[in-house]
Design an enzyme around this catalytic site. Structure first.
Site, PDB file in Angstrom:
ATOM      1  N   LYS A   7       2.655 -19.374  28.073  1.00  0.00           N
ATOM      2  CA  LYS A   7       2.928 -18.677  26.805  1.00  0.00           C
ATOM      3  C   LYS A   7       2.716 -19.630  25.628  1.00  0.00           C
ATOM      4  CE  LYS A   7       5.932 -15.147  24.890  1.00  0.00           C
ATOM      5  NZ  LYS A   7       4.928 -14.194  24.505  1.00  0.00           N
ATOM      6  N   GLU A  29      12.385  -9.586  26.102  1.00  0.00           N
ATOM      7  CA  GLU A  29      12.260 -10.911  25.471  1.00  0.00           C
ATOM      8  C   GLU A  29      13.455 -11.185  24.547  1.00  0.00           C
ATOM      9  OE1 GLU A  29       8.168 -11.209  23.824  1.00  0.00           O
ATOM     10  OE2 GLU A  29       7.836 -12.509  25.556  1.00  0.00           O
ATOM     11  N   VAL A  44       0.866  -1.187   0.000  1.00  0.00           N
ATOM     12  CA  VAL A  44       0.000   0.000   0.000  1.00  0.00           C
ATOM     13  C   VAL A  44       0.896   1.228   0.000  1.00  0.00           C
ATOM     14  CG1 VAL A  44      -1.776   1.255   1.277  1.00  0.00           C
ATOM     15  CG2 VAL A  44      -1.713  -1.257   1.379  1.00  0.00           C
ATOM     16  N   ALA A  68      -0.985  -7.814  20.358  1.00  0.00           N
ATOM     17  CA  ALA A  68      -1.615  -8.760  19.433  1.00  0.00           C
ATOM     18  C   ALA A  68      -2.983  -9.177  19.979  1.00  0.00           C
ATOM     19  CB  ALA A  68      -0.715  -9.975  19.281  1.00  0.00           C
TER      20      ALA A  68
END
Ligand code: FAD
Ligand code: NAD
Length: 396
Positions: free
Chosen positions: A373, A170, A82, A313
């Site tokens: 997780k 992380e 885009v 998310a």
């Protein structure tokens, strides 16, 4: 409108792909033309990117072929970039054509925020896509290889991560797991490797539960991470990073995880934004155009205290589901529903065998967090592609 409505979804990240798969489930063939646009032919698990970045997981594992998730009889997939959104003309300009829409869903995700700090754009690496993490992994290996030829250059073995938010933490967790293997592979003395995590706030993971933050920092320090807290990165140069106290860390590898903003195309389209994110209405529409919906890292939704929910998310997926339900309602002349996030918690890995998190208000750490997780990851795969996707991509 005599023809059927055209829905265009931009971005096949967590928000966009969830909107597309839900629409394909809910809509009948003759109710709408749905087109999904994404710059790659795969959806990627952004939540795993710290692993291929450090080299502890294959980049192949985080990619899911989009055509394996959609029914091409119901959704047209266009692999393209885009370039511009034109809300007044109800058009989207792609790198190889133009699409017209009646309803638009913007799910183009976030971009790295550098806050204008000199040199970060030019010299720092970032954890944003499969391509950027491939670069990090290869760069780290290249640094080990260079060191073998120039053993006086210990800066080749110094790794700086700017920002100790969830992404930074992380990532350093994976890095400390990877280092012993790299040292063995390149026959390098492990005591020469230095991993710094630099954070502007007085603590890592600012705002998160203090006892879990302490646990995380102790776990990472034990494995060799050196924290520099309360010290903003002031500048990045080809030789390393300058901190606010004047200290200069010599390093050929700076990974910047200091912040995220919304995709620039959204503000360039003329929507009112704050750091590239649009304050959407309760139905996830822009205030300027009620046929344009925004999901994920490009959208701002306020929590009951009036502060924006962090871009995750978890929220992006739920927004994708709500937008799909609302588009079905609009097309059928029914009432739309307000977006109400259903937050289940936050879990962060600290490498392969450790983690921290809050799940339904309960604190978890260690192997319990690792297991939670994995369950979260499997749940996402199940929601997206059912048991076949879990069997193909799931790992315990
Ligand atoms: P994205 O998932 O970023 O997807 C955007 C999509 O748009 C991509 O497919 C991209 O290719 C496409 N795109 C972008 N620009 C264009 C363009 N111009 N043309 C065409 N296509 C385009 N959140 C959690 O809830 N839990 C976690 O454990 C977690 N872990 C994370 C770990 C890491 C290392 C990182 C970086 C983030 C993590 N997050 C986590 C945050 C989470 O990944 C994001 O909030 C989430 O990905 C946002 O989803 P999205 O749909 O808005 O965008
Ligand atoms: P973030 O904005 O959450 O964290 C950035 C960190 O960088 C902050 O701690 C900030 O104080 C620090 N920082 C800013 N400027 C700095 C400077 N000049 N020098 C040093 N430090 C500086 O960004 P993120 O960690 O990429 O997370 C982005 C979003 O993704 C968040 O909403 C996060 O919750 C989510 N996420 C979630 C997970 C998970 O749930 N496991 C993992 C990764 C990301």
């Amino acid at each position: 409108m005599s023809r059927i409505p055209r829905i265009v979804i931009l971005g096949a990240g967590y928000g966009g792909i969830m909107a597309a798969t839900r629409l394909q489930k809910e809509l009948n063939y003759n109710e709408a033309d749905v087109t999904l646009v994404n710059k790659h032919d795969y959806h990627y698990l952004t939540t795993h990117l710290h692993m291929p970045a450090a080299g502890t997981e294959s980049a192949k594992h985080v990619k899911i072929n989009i055509l394996s998730l959609i029914d091409e009889f119901k959704i047209d997939f266009v692999k393209s970039t885009v370039l511009q959104i034109k809300p007044n003309e109800q058009k989207v300009i792609l790198s190889d054509g133009t699409l017209s829409y009646d309803y638009l869903v913007i799910g183009l995700g976030g971009e790295t925020e550098t806050f204008g700090i000199p040199g970060l754009k030019e010299y720092a690496l970032n954890i944003r896509s499969v391509n950027t993490v491939n670069l990090i992994r290869e760069h780290i290996e290249y640094m080990f290889a260079r060191y073998k030829g120039e053993p006086h250059r210990t800066d080749y073995l110094t790794f700086v991560v700017g920002g100790a938010g969830f992404t930074g933490i992380e990532f350093v967790g994976e890095l400390v797991d990877r280092m012993p293997k790299l040292c063995k592979q390149f026959n390098v003395d492990p005591s020469l490797v230095k991993i710094y995590n630099v954070e502007a706030a007085p603590t890592a993971l600012p705002g998160f539960d203090p006892s879990l933050v302490e646990y995380a920092m102790e776990s990472l320090k034990r494995r060799g991470v050196i924290f520099k807290l309360g010290l903003p990165v002031k500048e990045c140069t080809p030789e390393g990073v300058l901190l606010a106290n004047g200290e200069f860390i010599k390093s050929q590898t700076v990974v910047w995880t200091g912040g995220v903003r919304g995709n620039r195309l959204v503000e360039e389209a003329g929507f009112e934004t704050s750091r590239g994110r649009v304050m959407v209405d309760p139905y996830l529409r822009t205030k300027e155009k009620d046929n344009v919906y925004v999901v994920g890292d490009c959208a701002i939704v306020l929590n009951p205290e009036g502060r924006p929910y962090p871009p995750t998310a978890q929220i992006a997926m739920q927004q994708g589901e709500t937008v799909a339900a609302n588009l079905v309602s609009v097309i059928r002349g029914e009432k739309q529903k307000e977006f109400v996030p259903n937050l289940k918690g936050t879990i962060a890995s600290l490498g392969r065998r450790d983690g921290i998190g809050i799940v339904f208000k309960y604190k978890v750490k260690g192997l319990a967090a690792v297991l939670m997780k994995k369950i979260t990851d499997l749940r996402y795969l199940y929601l997206l592609g059912g048991i076949p996707l879990v069997l193909r991509k799931g790992r315990l």
